[in-house]
Design an enzyme around this catalytic site. Sequence first.
Site, PDB file in Angstrom:
ATOM      1  N   ASP A   7       0.858  -1.194   0.000  1.00 45.95           N
ATOM      2  CA  ASP A   7       0.000   0.000   0.000  1.00 45.95           C
ATOM      3  C   ASP A   7       0.888   1.236   0.000  1.00 45.95           C
ATOM      4  O   ASP A   7       2.078   1.164   0.325  1.00 45.95           O
ATOM      5  CB  ASP A   7      -0.913   0.015   1.235  1.00 45.95           C
ATOM      6  CG  ASP A   7      -1.850   1.213   1.206  1.00 45.95           C
ATOM      7  OD1 ASP A   7      -2.409   1.505   0.133  1.00 45.95           O
ATOM      8  OD2 ASP A   7      -2.020   1.891   2.243  1.00 45.95           O
ATOM      9  N   SER A   8       0.283   2.362  -0.339  1.00 45.47           N
ATOM     10  CA  SER A   8       1.027   3.622  -0.307  1.00 45.47           C
ATOM     11  C   SER A   8       1.377   4.023   1.126  1.00 45.47           C
ATOM     12  O   SER A   8       2.265   4.837   1.340  1.00 45.47           O
ATOM     13  CB  SER A   8       0.189   4.718  -0.962  1.00 45.47           C
ATOM     14  OG  SER A   8      -1.081   4.789  -0.329  1.00 45.47           O
ATOM     15  N   CYS A  70      -3.715  -1.017  -2.284  1.00 46.81           N
ATOM     16  CA  CYS A  70      -3.966   0.384  -2.631  1.00 46.81           C
ATOM     17  C   CYS A  70      -4.817   0.463  -3.903  1.00 46.81           C
ATOM     18  O   CYS A  70      -4.438  -0.079  -4.951  1.00 46.81           O
ATOM     19  CB  CYS A  70      -2.622   1.071  -2.865  1.00 46.81           C
ATOM     20  SG  CYS A  70      -2.754   2.797  -3.285  1.00 46.81           S
ATOM     21  N   GLU A 150      -6.013   9.247   8.774  1.00 47.16           N
ATOM     22  CA  GLU A 150      -4.626   9.221   9.273  1.00 47.16           C
ATOM     23  C   GLU A 150      -4.532   9.924  10.631  1.00 47.16           C
ATOM     24  O   GLU A 150      -3.726   9.556  11.478  1.00 47.16           O
ATOM     25  CB  GLU A 150      -3.679   9.921   8.283  1.00 47.16           C
ATOM     26  CG  GLU A 150      -3.597   9.262   6.932  1.00 47.16           C
ATOM     27  CD  GLU A 150      -2.409   8.336   6.768  1.00 47.16           C
ATOM     28  OE1 GLU A 150      -1.448   8.453   7.533  1.00 47.16           O
ATOM     29  OE2 GLU A 150      -2.476   7.474   5.865  1.00 47.16           O
ATOM     30  N   CYS A 180     -10.946   3.090  -1.663  1.00 43.99           N
ATOM     31  CA  CYS A 180      -9.723   3.631  -1.063  1.00 43.99           C
ATOM     32  C   CYS A 180      -9.500   2.900   0.248  1.00 43.99           C
ATOM     33  O   CYS A 180     -10.453   2.657   1.000  1.00 43.99           O
ATOM     34  CB  CYS A 180      -9.881   5.135  -0.822  1.00 43.99           C
ATOM     35  SG  CYS A 180      -8.513   5.846   0.104  1.00 43.99           S
ATOM     36  N   HIS A 182      -8.474   3.715   3.056  1.00 45.16           N
ATOM     37  CA  HIS A 182      -8.784   4.366   4.333  1.00 45.16           C
ATOM     38  C   HIS A 182     -10.276   4.398   4.665  1.00 45.16           C
ATOM     39  O   HIS A 182     -10.651   4.550   5.817  1.00 45.16           O
ATOM     40  CB  HIS A 182      -8.274   5.808   4.315  1.00 45.16           C
ATOM     41  CG  HIS A 182      -6.788   5.918   4.364  1.00 45.16           C
ATOM     42  ND1 HIS A 182      -5.970   5.366   3.407  1.00 45.16           N
ATOM     43  CD2 HIS A 182      -5.968   6.505   5.272  1.00 45.16           C
ATOM     44  CE1 HIS A 182      -4.718   5.630   3.722  1.00 45.16           C
ATOM     45  NE2 HIS A 182      -4.690   6.312   4.846  1.00 45.16           N
TER      46      HIS A 182
HETATM   47  N1  DGL Z   1      -3.960   3.814  -0.439  1.00 46.39           N
HETATM   48  C1  DGL Z   1      -4.613   4.837  -1.239  1.00 46.39           C
HETATM   49  C2  DGL Z   1      -5.782   4.197  -2.008  1.00 46.39           C
HETATM   50  O1  DGL Z   1      -6.327   3.180  -1.612  1.00 46.39           O
HETATM   51  C3  DGL Z   1      -5.087   5.988  -0.378  1.00 46.39           C
HETATM   52  C4  DGL Z   1      -3.980   6.830   0.167  1.00 46.39           C
HETATM   53  C5  DGL Z   1      -3.150   7.504  -0.910  1.00 46.39           C
HETATM   54  O2  DGL Z   1      -3.636   8.465  -1.552  1.00 46.39           O
HETATM   55  O3  DGL Z   1      -2.017   7.092  -1.104  1.00 46.39           O
HETATM   56  O4  DGL Z   1      -6.152   4.704  -3.030  1.00 46.39           O
END
Ligand code: DGL
Length: 247
Positions: A7-8, A70, A150, A180, A182
């Site tokens: 993930d990012s 992600c 976050e 997403c 989050h």
């Molecule tokens: N992990 C990203 C997603 O699911 C969200 C956070 C980001 O913008 O890196 O798209």
Amino acid sequence: MKIGVFDSGIGGLTVVKSLLEHALFEEIIYFGDTARVPYGIKDKNTIIRYAIEAVEFFKNFEIDLIIVACNTVSAYALDEMRESSACPVIGVVEAGILATVNALTNKNSNILILGTKATVNSKAYENGLKERGYNNLESKATGLFVPLVEEEIYSGKVLEATLEHYFKDVQKPDAIILGCTHFPLISQEIENYFSKKSIIIHSGDAIVEYLENEFEFTQKYENPTLKFFASENPDALKAVAAKWLSL
Ligand code: DGL
């Protein structure tokens, strides 16, 4: 199976939570690119470059599969990751589309797709659903939810104002795709905003459904080995993992 989850940042832990609930894997190696999050406001080439670097990172381990938790990376970089990876790479967008199709038999259902700016601009969910005959779609980039989560803001005035900001002109959806990592953490608040029981598509549950269709799991791993890596401040990631995953 020993897998890598990419993930990012920390958000992909919501996907790990679903994987753990189903006890599918013997070992999970998580990599969050916390030094460069968010990806959702970056352009396609940057997202692809970072995603290929993540594949390189996982080459340090002998893994059988990479799960891209992600949505932003899944929307843009899966093909490139597959080209540079020796093991299969699967992403949450395809899984989310299939989960939506499985959950909604009525093709006229009104589907609200939420994601980062990059995910929404990619039209990955929209195109996938249109190909399958779903045309009553509305996409909304709701990137502000990412920093709120976050900051561990899961309720209260700031979140309420943000929900109002994004959704005041949106019609009540039959289904909401939480596109997403989050958003599952504020799923209830999103659903409550519309005061309607919408079907919620959650990337973690969708990927579990996808995996169970694609692979044969003969054994449950109730106590898998978990390893957490981050490009910056791994202790912070481990602390969030301990909290979100009740480790
Ligand atoms: N992990 C990203 C997603 O699911 C969200 C956070 C980001 O913008 O890196 O798209």
